[in-house]
Design an enzyme around this catalytic site. Structure first.
Site, PDB file in Angstrom:
ATOM      1  N   LYS A 183       1.768 -31.327  -8.987  1.00  0.00           N
ATOM      2  CA  LYS A 183       0.308 -31.190  -9.104  1.00  0.00           C
ATOM      3  C   LYS A 183      -0.364 -32.212 -10.034  1.00  0.00           C
ATOM      4  CE  LYS A 183       0.991 -26.872 -10.265  1.00  0.00           C
ATOM      5  NZ  LYS A 183       0.930 -25.447 -10.560  1.00  0.00           N
TER       6      LYS A 183
ATOM      7  N   ASP B  77       3.714 -18.810 -12.343  1.00  0.00           N
ATOM      8  CA  ASP B  77       2.507 -18.045 -11.959  1.00  0.00           C
ATOM      9  C   ASP B  77       2.767 -17.054 -10.827  1.00  0.00           C
ATOM     10  OD1 ASP B  77       2.811 -20.164 -10.189  1.00  0.00           O
ATOM     11  OD2 ASP B  77       0.722 -20.824 -10.262  1.00  0.00           O
TER      12      ASP B  77
HETATM   13  C1  BGC Z   1       4.692 -25.540  -8.686  1.00  0.00           C
HETATM   14  C2  BGC Z   1       5.016 -24.080  -8.742  1.00  0.00           C
HETATM   15  C3  BGC Z   1       3.742 -23.269  -8.869  1.00  0.00           C
HETATM   16  C4  BGC Z   1       2.766 -23.640  -7.758  1.00  0.00           C
HETATM   17  C5  BGC Z   1       1.457 -22.880  -7.840  1.00  0.00           C
HETATM   18  C6  BGC Z   1       3.644 -25.822  -7.610  1.00  0.00           C
HETATM   19  O1  BGC Z   1       3.260 -27.158  -7.669  1.00  0.00           O
HETATM   20  O2  BGC Z   1       5.846 -26.288  -8.414  1.00  0.00           O
HETATM   21  O3  BGC Z   1       5.875 -23.792  -9.828  1.00  0.00           O
HETATM   22  O4  BGC Z   1       4.056 -21.910  -8.792  1.00  0.00           O
HETATM   23  O5  BGC Z   1       2.489 -25.024  -7.838  1.00  0.00           O
HETATM   24  O6  BGC Z   1       0.813 -23.078  -9.029  1.00  0.00           O
END
Ligand code: BGC
Length: 461
Positions: A180, A215
């Site tokens: 992200k 989360d």
């Molecule tokens: C992460 C996860 C997370 C999800 C939602 C992903 O990019 O790898 O760990 O739960 O985003 O936030």
């Protein structure tokens, strides 16, 4: 020919020529227009077809299926004051909740959201954690009446860290990789709780991290707190992921004695799913190649909020370059990567109805694919749990969902729900409930901190 008639004839013939010329220009314009729309339509079709069609067989499943050390979910009996820090995207949140046990449940709750400056997402880990801990210190200092910490007790914190983490215990774990848009390389392989604890110390806060959760796991815990039939949780926001409750005998990677409950929450990290059944358009391929993590998080790049707008931008850019969609100039804003995370209106204002309709069509193709893929993922989990078939006792199945894409994008939510209904069939679908579990990730972390602390106390007593 009279002198009077000559100019009249001239005028008339000039008018005829002019009319013919105008007609020719208009016909050409119409032709150009028609070609333009045909080209734009062709781009839309190029997007639509691979967005709808299945790929060839064969897949390379890359799911991490991380063990979370969460072997029991909140019972409702949690009591006391607990803090949570929820870090997972462009914002983080600090929360405090006073739990009042089975009868009173959540007695009081306060929270504050803080946005993370872009530059902190790719600098050093101390900079990021110091920024977060400073906000936490300020928040702790504002603790008001109605929150009670028993004499001599240290404040306890549930840390929601929404990135792939290899947990070593309920309150420690090393970062596997960033997703992200975060890219602090020195953090990879480090214990994220240790880093936070050091920053907490530097701020002089008297607080201990007692739970580290993803989360999805927080949302599952919060979902279970309000509804005992919650079996899985899904995040559909900036990123996407899911967690569910698994039997210990189906977790071969677990070493050591199984927990008493015989169960463990698994953080799937489904965003990293990749398969030849997931056909990629030229836009997806280019987006992935230019991303911070090429070749990774492919399912997430097809589904989540961080990427959906970017796919739309790339399609519209192609339409405006190949088919002059927005008159002759390519809008400069359309050339800025990720500009559509902040909405599409700035780009499409001052455009005609037909253009807007095409823009809406593009958004719907991208969102429909995203919603259907998310529904397919949920269906996969329900299948794994044996909840995809009608049960004789009509057992209810609750899916806790959180995240801005699901919460704010009604078209997406409706499409995902109707696809899941189609996949399950009417009879089974009546017993499956998708429940929006707002702020579940933070609340769940505080709840898990509370239940761990109760457990530790019981061991001490
Ligand atoms: C992460 C996860 C997370 C999800 C939602 C992903 O990019 O790898 O760990 O739960 O985003 O936030």
């Amino acid at each position: 020919m009279s002198p009077m008639r000559k100019p009249a004839a001239l005028v008339a013939s000039t008018a005829v020529f002019a009319a013919a010329a105008i007609a020719t220009v208009m016909a050409r314009q119409r032709l150009r227009e028609a070609r333009r729309w045909a080209r734009a339509g062709a781009v839309l079709r190029d997007l639509q077809e691979p967005c709808a069609a299945p790929g060839e067989s064969g897949s390379s499943v890359l799911l991490k299926m991380l063990v979370t050390y969460v072997d029991s979910l909140p019972s409702g009996g949690e009591k006391g004051l607990f803090y949570a820090l929820d870090l997972g995207g462009t914002n983080f949140r600090v929360l405090r909740i006073q739990f009042g046990g089975k009868e009173q449940r959540i007695v009081k709750q306060e929270s504050k959201g803080v946005s993370i400056p872009q530059h902190l997402m790719s600098r050093g880990s101390n900079e990021l954690f110091d920024f977060i801990a400073a906000a936490l210190a300020k928040f702790v200092a504002s603790e008001s009446e109605g929150f009670h910490l028993p004499e001599g007790m240290q404040r306890q914190l549930g840390f929601t860290f929404s990135f792939p983490v290899k947990q070593n215990s309920a309150a420690s774990g090393t970062l596997i990789k960033w997703t992200k848009g975060f890219a602090i390389d020195e953090m990879v392989g480090k214990d994220v709780v240790a880093e936070l604890n050091k920053a907490i110390k530097r701020q002089g806060i008297d607080m201990k991290v007692t739970a580290l959760v993803n989360d999805t796991v927080g949302t599952l815990a919060a979902g279970r707190y309000v509804d005992n039939d919650t079996v899985t949780a899904v995040i559909l926001g900036t990123g996407t992921n899911a967690a569910y409750i698994e039997h210990m005998n189906s977790i071969p990677k677990w070493c050591g004695p199984p927990p008493e409950s015989g169960e463990m929450v698994i953080n799937m990290e489904w965003g990293n799913f990749k398969s030849s059944h997931l056909p990629l358009t030229e836009f997806d391929v280019a987006l992935d190649a230019e991303s911070l993590n090429p070749g990774e998080q492919i399912y997430e790049k097809l589904i989540s909020g961080m990427y959906m707008g970017e796919i739309v931008r790339r399609v519209l850019l192609k339409m405006s370059q190949d088919a002059s969609l927005f008159a002759d100039n390519v809008p400069p804003k359309l050339e800025i990567p990720h500009i559509l995370r902040h909405g599409i209106l700035g780009i499409i204002e001052n455009t005609c109805g037909k253009t807007r309709k095409l823009v809406v069509d593009v958004c719907e193709v991208v969102a429909t694919r995203s919603a259907r893929l998310a529904a397919a993922g949920i269906h996969g989990i329900l299948k794994k749990l044996g909840r995809d078939i009608a049960s004789p006792d009509k057992q209810k199945t609750v899916i806790a969902v959180d995240g801005g894409v699901y919460k704010y994008y009604t078209f997406f939510a409706q499409c995902m729900e109707s696809t899941l209904r189609d996949l399950l069939g009417e009879e089974v679908a009546t017993s499956v409930v998708i429940k929006l579990t707002e702020d579940g990730s933070g609340t769940g972390a505080a709840l898990l901190a509370a239940s761990y602390s109760q457990r530790l106390q019981a061991v001490d007593d």
